[in-house]
Design a protein around this motif. Structure first.
Motif, PDB file in Angstrom:
ATOM      1  N   THR A   1     -59.461 -28.692  75.912  1.00 15.78           N
ATOM      2  CA  THR A   1     -59.498 -29.350  77.205  1.00 15.78           C
ATOM      3  C   THR A   1     -58.344 -30.344  77.329  1.00 15.78           C
ATOM      4  O   THR A   1     -57.747 -30.759  76.340  1.00 15.78           O
ATOM      5  CB  THR A   1     -60.824 -30.107  77.434  1.00 15.78           C
TER       6      THR A   1
ATOM      7  N   TYR B   1     -59.675 -30.729  82.459  1.00 10.12           N
ATOM      8  CA  TYR B   1     -59.443 -29.305  82.675  1.00 10.12           C
ATOM      9  C   TYR B   1     -59.748 -28.547  81.386  1.00 10.12           C
ATOM     10  O   TYR B   1     -59.365 -28.989  80.298  1.00 10.12           O
ATOM     11  CB  TYR B   1     -57.988 -29.058  83.092  1.00 10.12           C
TER      12      TYR B   1
ATOM     13  N   ILE C   1     -52.356 -30.639  80.381  1.00  8.11           N
ATOM     14  CA  ILE C   1     -52.930 -29.366  80.847  1.00  8.11           C
ATOM     15  C   ILE C   1     -52.185 -28.198  80.226  1.00  8.11           C
ATOM     16  O   ILE C   1     -52.788 -27.211  79.785  1.00  8.11           O
ATOM     17  CB  ILE C   1     -52.869 -29.297  82.386  1.00  8.11           C
TER      18      ILE C   1
ATOM     19  N   ALA D   1     -54.562 -24.801  79.737  1.00  4.46           N
ATOM     20  CA  ALA D   1     -55.464 -24.741  80.882  1.00  4.46           C
ATOM     21  C   ALA D   1     -54.729 -24.516  82.198  1.00  4.46           C
ATOM     22  O   ALA D   1     -55.275 -24.762  83.271  1.00  4.46           O
ATOM     23  CB  ALA D   1     -56.276 -26.037  80.960  1.00  4.46           C
TER      24      ALA D   1
ATOM     25  N   ALA E   1     -56.509 -22.343  84.736  1.00  3.29           N
ATOM     26  CA  ALA E   1     -57.607 -22.977  85.467  1.00  3.29           C
ATOM     27  C   ALA E   1     -57.081 -23.656  86.725  1.00  3.29           C
ATOM     28  O   ALA E   1     -57.703 -23.586  87.795  1.00  3.29           O
ATOM     29  CB  ALA E   1     -58.322 -23.988  84.573  1.00  3.29           C
ATOM     30  N   VAL E   2     -55.928 -24.300  86.612  1.00  4.82           N
ATOM     31  CA  VAL E   2     -55.316 -24.928  87.772  1.00  4.82           C
ATOM     32  C   VAL E   2     -54.844 -23.870  88.758  1.00  4.82           C
ATOM     33  O   VAL E   2     -55.047 -23.987  89.970  1.00  4.82           O
ATOM     34  CB  VAL E   2     -54.134 -25.826  87.338  1.00  4.82           C
TER      35      VAL E   2
ATOM     36  N   THR F   1     -57.697 -22.480  90.757  1.00  2.00           N
ATOM     37  CA  THR F   1     -58.185 -23.425  91.763  1.00  2.00           C
ATOM     38  C   THR F   1     -57.275 -23.468  92.984  1.00  2.00           C
ATOM     39  O   THR F   1     -57.739 -23.539  94.130  1.00  2.00           O
ATOM     40  CB  THR F   1     -58.296 -24.841  91.151  1.00  2.00           C
TER      41      THR F   1
END
Length: 405
Positions: free
Chosen positions: A253, A266, A296, A301, A304-305, A308
């Protein structure tokens, strides 16, 4: 000042019966004139030059330490090395919260340095056993932690300790990652090696380890949580969390703490902290380009961004994202694309002149340009400001003229 002379001066300061009083009575030092004035005054009071130099060094380090420790810096003692390696107090407080939330009551701070982590642990009411192999740092930790009755400090090597005998139910380790003044990137060359510290889980399952932010995923056990933390855009640490200290389970994370006191976490979409990061597809450059916080990226991650935002990469292996809407996420900065230009100095200079741009922020990824050199070559003249992003778009060198959102 060399490390040896600084240490010798500090030891002299601590040994002098009025040493700590001398540090406490020093005025704030803001300029060379202040140094000369303080030196002259202290000499007239009978203090010798070496003692004065050591006291002034502490005053200088305390001023520098305010960014990490805030008002607490005025009551602590430092070495240059100890300050550089010390965890920011706000981050140490988050570490301490993990231990308290895990039900720990007595924690070993292994490789405690000047005592920052122990300071935070004790501040939350935990009993602490602080340990450091460096005699000077152990002595400073003892002084810095003197107001906490539940803290004991030991001058010892981590390798020589028996954690079970210390009666602790949690441990935090910060191995030395430098040797001969240089950073060591292989975790097995740290002191102690990462594998040796991870073996301490057999004695104390609730183990936290501060590691280098650039550590490769292959060094992680499969059953730990790893978190990267950034503060105001700078990645300040990575840490491995084991046992009850990892309520998020096996994971990677990123904790992003923004300058405006907002924050966000994240999580990489992976099954193990050892796993490679999910891929993000390349997309055609849209209306906006997004720069993502380094924590990040280190945590893997980015996908993940991207999910989104409904965004894609501007080019393979270039970590700028693009989409047709600005981002409203902590740790993501959006730029509105104004023009895409060839990455040629003459072309850029002409375009910037035409647009009356005289103040230019230059960002880069995937190119070896030096921003300050390029800025001089562009010979900027104008009244407007802009951002120039030197990068690759679909594999080709390009310059993106943009505006910060």
């Amino acid at each position: 000042m060399t490390h040896e002379s600084e240490t010798a001066g500090l030891q002299r300061l601590l040994a002098h019966p009025d040493g700590l009083t001398l540090v406490a009575k020093l005025p704030a030092i803001h300029s060379p004139a202040d140094i000369l004035s303080a030196t002259s005054k202290l000499k007239s009071e009978g203090y010798d030059a070496e003692l004065i130099a050591a006291a002034l060094t502490q005053q200088r380090l305390r001023a520098k330490a305010e960014t990490k420790f805030g008002p607490f810096a005025a009551d602590l003692l430092f070495t240059t090395e100890g300050l550089e390696q010390a965890t920011r107090l706000d981050i140490a407080a988050r570490h301490a919260q993990r231990f308290r939330d895990a039900g720990c009551t007595r924690v070993a701070d292994l490789g405690c340095g000047i005592g920052t982590e122990a300071f935070a642990f004790a501040g939350l009411g935990l009993d602490v056993v602080a340990v450091d192999a460096d005699e000077t740092h152990a002595a400073l930790a003892l002084l810095n932690l003197r107001t906490f009755p539940g803290v004991s400090v030991h001058h010892a090597r981590i390798e020589d300790l028996g954690l079970a005998a210390l009666g602790v139910d949690g441990a935090f380790a910060d191995p030395a990652r430098r040797g001969s003044g240089e950073r060591r990137f292989d975790p097995e060359t740290w002191s102690p090696p990462l594998s040796s510290i991870l073996a301490l889980r057999d004695e104390v399952p609730n183990l936290g380890i501060k590691v280098a932010p650039g550590i490769a995923y292959e060094h992680f056990p499969a059953d730990v949580a790893v978190q990267w933390t950034s503060v105001a855009g700078s990645v300040v640490e990575a840490a491995i969390w084991c046992g009850a200290l990892a309520p998020e389970g096996s994971s990677r994370t990123a904790l992003v703490l923004a300058a405006d006191d907002t924050s966000a976490t994240y999580r990489a979409d992976i099954s193990s902290p050892r796993a490679p990061s999910p891929t993000v597809p390349v997309a055609e450059l849209g209306t906006y380009l997004h720069e993502v916080d380094g924590a990040i990226l280190r945590a893997g991650a980015l996908s993940a961004v991207a999910d989104t935002l409904g965004a894609g990469l501007i080019s393979a292996r270039i970590s700028y994202l693009t989409s047709d809407a600005p981002a409203d996420l902590v740790g993501v900065t959006s730029f509105k694309v104004d023009a895409v230009l060839p990455a040629k100095t003459k072309t850029l200079a002409a375009e910037l002149k035409k647009r009356d741009i005289g103040s230019l922020e230059i960002l880069k990824r995937g190119t070896d340009i030096v921003p300050d050199v390029l800025r001089r070559q562009l010979k900027l003249r104008g009244e407007r400001a802009a951002t120039l992003i030197m990068t690759r778009i679909d594999g080709r060198h390009r310059a993106v003229l943009a505006s910060r959102c």
